[in-house]
Design a protein around this motif. Structure first.
Motif, PDB file in Angstrom:
ATOM      1  N   GLU A   7       0.828  -1.203   0.000  1.00 14.64           N
ATOM      2  CA  GLU A   7       0.000   0.000   0.000  1.00 14.64           C
ATOM      3  C   GLU A   7       0.861   1.251   0.000  1.00 14.64           C
ATOM      4  O   GLU A   7       1.910   1.289   0.634  1.00 14.64           O
ATOM      5  N   THR A   8       0.379   2.255  -0.722  1.00 14.19           N
ATOM      6  CA  THR A   8       1.111   3.514  -0.751  1.00 14.19           C
ATOM      7  C   THR A   8       0.463   4.499   0.219  1.00 14.19           C
ATOM      8  O   THR A   8      -0.693   4.351   0.599  1.00 14.19           O
ATOM      9  N   LYS A   9       1.250   5.500   0.610  1.00 13.01           N
ATOM     10  CA  LYS A   9       0.774   6.524   1.530  1.00 13.01           C
ATOM     11  C   LYS A   9       0.421   7.788   0.760  1.00 13.01           C
ATOM     12  O   LYS A   9       0.943   8.043  -0.325  1.00 13.01           O
ATOM     13  N   THR A  10      -0.415   8.593   1.385  1.00 10.49           N
ATOM     14  CA  THR A  10      -0.876   9.856   0.810  1.00 10.49           C
ATOM     15  C   THR A  10      -0.689  10.964   1.842  1.00 10.49           C
ATOM     16  O   THR A  10      -0.891  10.741   3.032  1.00 10.49           O
ATOM     17  N   ILE A  11      -0.325  12.127   1.348  1.00  9.33           N
ATOM     18  CA  ILE A  11      -0.236  13.316   2.199  1.00  9.33           C
ATOM     19  C   ILE A  11      -1.364  14.254   1.792  1.00  9.33           C
ATOM     20  O   ILE A  11      -1.613  14.447   0.596  1.00  9.33           O
ATOM     21  N   LEU A  82      11.031   8.177  -6.741  1.00 11.93           N
ATOM     22  CA  LEU A  82       9.652   8.447  -6.303  1.00 11.93           C
ATOM     23  C   LEU A  82       8.774   8.727  -7.515  1.00 11.93           C
ATOM     24  O   LEU A  82       9.094   9.592  -8.327  1.00 11.93           O
ATOM     25  N   ARG A  83       7.674   7.989  -7.636  1.00 11.95           N
ATOM     26  CA  ARG A  83       6.674   8.233  -8.678  1.00 11.95           C
ATOM     27  C   ARG A  83       5.378   8.567  -7.958  1.00 11.95           C
ATOM     28  O   ARG A  83       4.743   7.685  -7.370  1.00 11.95           O
ATOM     29  N   SER A  84       4.989   9.822  -7.973  1.00 11.91           N
ATOM     30  CA  SER A  84       3.793  10.215  -7.236  1.00 11.91           C
ATOM     31  C   SER A  84       2.961  11.178  -8.068  1.00 11.91           C
ATOM     32  O   SER A  84       3.360  11.580  -9.158  1.00 11.91           O
ATOM     33  N   VAL A  85       1.799  11.520  -7.537  1.00  8.63           N
ATOM     34  CA  VAL A  85       0.889  12.457  -8.200  1.00  8.63           C
ATOM     35  C   VAL A  85       0.464  13.508  -7.180  1.00  8.63           C
ATOM     36  O   VAL A  85       0.094  13.189  -6.051  1.00  8.63           O
ATOM     37  N   VAL A  86       0.545  14.772  -7.604  1.00  9.48           N
ATOM     38  CA  VAL A  86       0.111  15.905  -6.785  1.00  9.48           C
ATOM     39  C   VAL A  86      -1.194  16.429  -7.378  1.00  9.48           C
ATOM     40  O   VAL A  86      -1.276  16.673  -8.584  1.00  9.48           O
ATOM     41  N   THR A  87      -2.212  16.570  -6.531  1.00 11.85           N
ATOM     42  CA  THR A  87      -3.509  17.083  -6.980  1.00 11.85           C
ATOM     43  C   THR A  87      -3.916  18.249  -6.090  1.00 11.85           C
ATOM     44  O   THR A  87      -3.888  18.137  -4.863  1.00 11.85           O
ATOM     45  N   ARG A 107       5.611   4.763  -1.522  1.00  7.52           N
ATOM     46  CA  ARG A 107       5.700   3.343  -1.169  1.00  7.52           C
ATOM     47  C   ARG A 107       6.208   3.202   0.272  1.00  7.52           C
ATOM     48  O   ARG A 107       6.837   4.109   0.804  1.00  7.52           O
ATOM     49  N   PRO A 108       5.945   2.039   0.888  1.00  9.49           N
ATOM     50  CA  PRO A 108       6.392   1.833   2.279  1.00  9.49           C
ATOM     51  C   PRO A 108       7.899   2.031   2.461  1.00  9.49           C
ATOM     52  O   PRO A 108       8.336   2.460   3.529  1.00  9.49           O
ATOM     53  N   ASP A 109       8.696   1.736   1.434  1.00  7.84           N
ATOM     54  CA  ASP A 109      10.157   1.885   1.563  1.00  7.84           C
ATOM     55  C   ASP A 109      10.630   3.308   1.267  1.00  7.84           C
ATOM     56  O   ASP A 109      11.824   3.552   1.171  1.00  7.84           O
ATOM     57  N   GLN A 110       9.689   4.235   1.123  1.00  3.21           N
ATOM     58  CA  GLN A 110      10.050   5.619   0.794  1.00  3.21           C
ATOM     59  C   GLN A 110       9.707   6.570   1.927  1.00  3.21           C
ATOM     60  O   GLN A 110       9.264   7.688   1.708  1.00  3.21           O
ATOM     61  N   SER A 111       9.961   6.128   3.161  1.00  2.00           N
ATOM     62  CA  SER A 111       9.579   6.963   4.305  1.00  2.00           C
ATOM     63  C   SER A 111      10.353   8.279   4.327  1.00  2.00           C
ATOM     64  O   SER A 111       9.848   9.286   4.814  1.00  2.00           O
ATOM     65  N   SER A 112      11.572   8.308   3.781  1.00  3.57           N
ATOM     66  CA  SER A 112      12.309   9.580   3.787  1.00  3.57           C
ATOM     67  C   SER A 112      11.637  10.599   2.863  1.00  3.57           C
ATOM     68  O   SER A 112      11.544  11.772   3.191  1.00  3.57           O
TER      69      SER A 112
END
Length: 136
Positions: A7-11, A82-87, A107-112
């Motif tokens: 599972e991925t996280k969202t801010i 990091l591959r993410s989307v900003v909305t 991703r879980p391994d991308q906590s930094s």
């Protein structure tokens, strides 16, 4: 791999702004204004447009995914691995605009990256508010 690990996280960062959506939209989509609160860029508010954001720490490769003037702006946010989307979502309120930022895909391994974004977006939002104060 178990389901939880994939599972991925969202801010999410939300602000109530005392400015109309049209004014907030300008700050989100005009390159010289974006440079004042986020980073140097070659943004253009055109679906599919590829643009870059540049800062002292590096660069972000982006592509516009969705654009609905004064309402929604979405773009990919790719840096290093990091591959993410900003909305961005703009909702008119009696006092101005509710601005909601959502960045998905950590991703879980991308906590930094996640911690960096958790610290960074509120600062960028504060800078955005300062830019809006100076706009007529």
């Amino acid at each position: 791999m178990n389901e939880a690990a994939s599972e991925t996280k969202t801010i999410v960062v939300e602000r109530e702004l005392p400015h109309p959506p049209e004014k907030v939209w300008r700050a989100l989509t005009q390159p010289h204004l974006i440079a004042e609160w986020l980073m140097k860029n070659d943004f253009s508010p055109v679906l599919g447009h590829r643009f870059g954001l540049r800062a002292d720490w590096g660069a972000v490769a982006c592509q516009v995914q969705a654009i609905e003037p004064n309402r929604t702006l979405s773009y990919t946010w790719d840096t290093k691995d990091l591959r993410s989307v900003v909305t961005w979502r703009l909702t008119p309120t009696p006092q101005g605009t509710r601005l909601r930022l959502e960045q998905t895909g950590f991703r879980p391994d991308q906590s930094s990256y996640y911690r960096g974004a958790m610290a960074g977006w509120p600062r960028f939002m504060a800078d955005l508010e300062r830019v809006l104060e100076g706009l007529d």
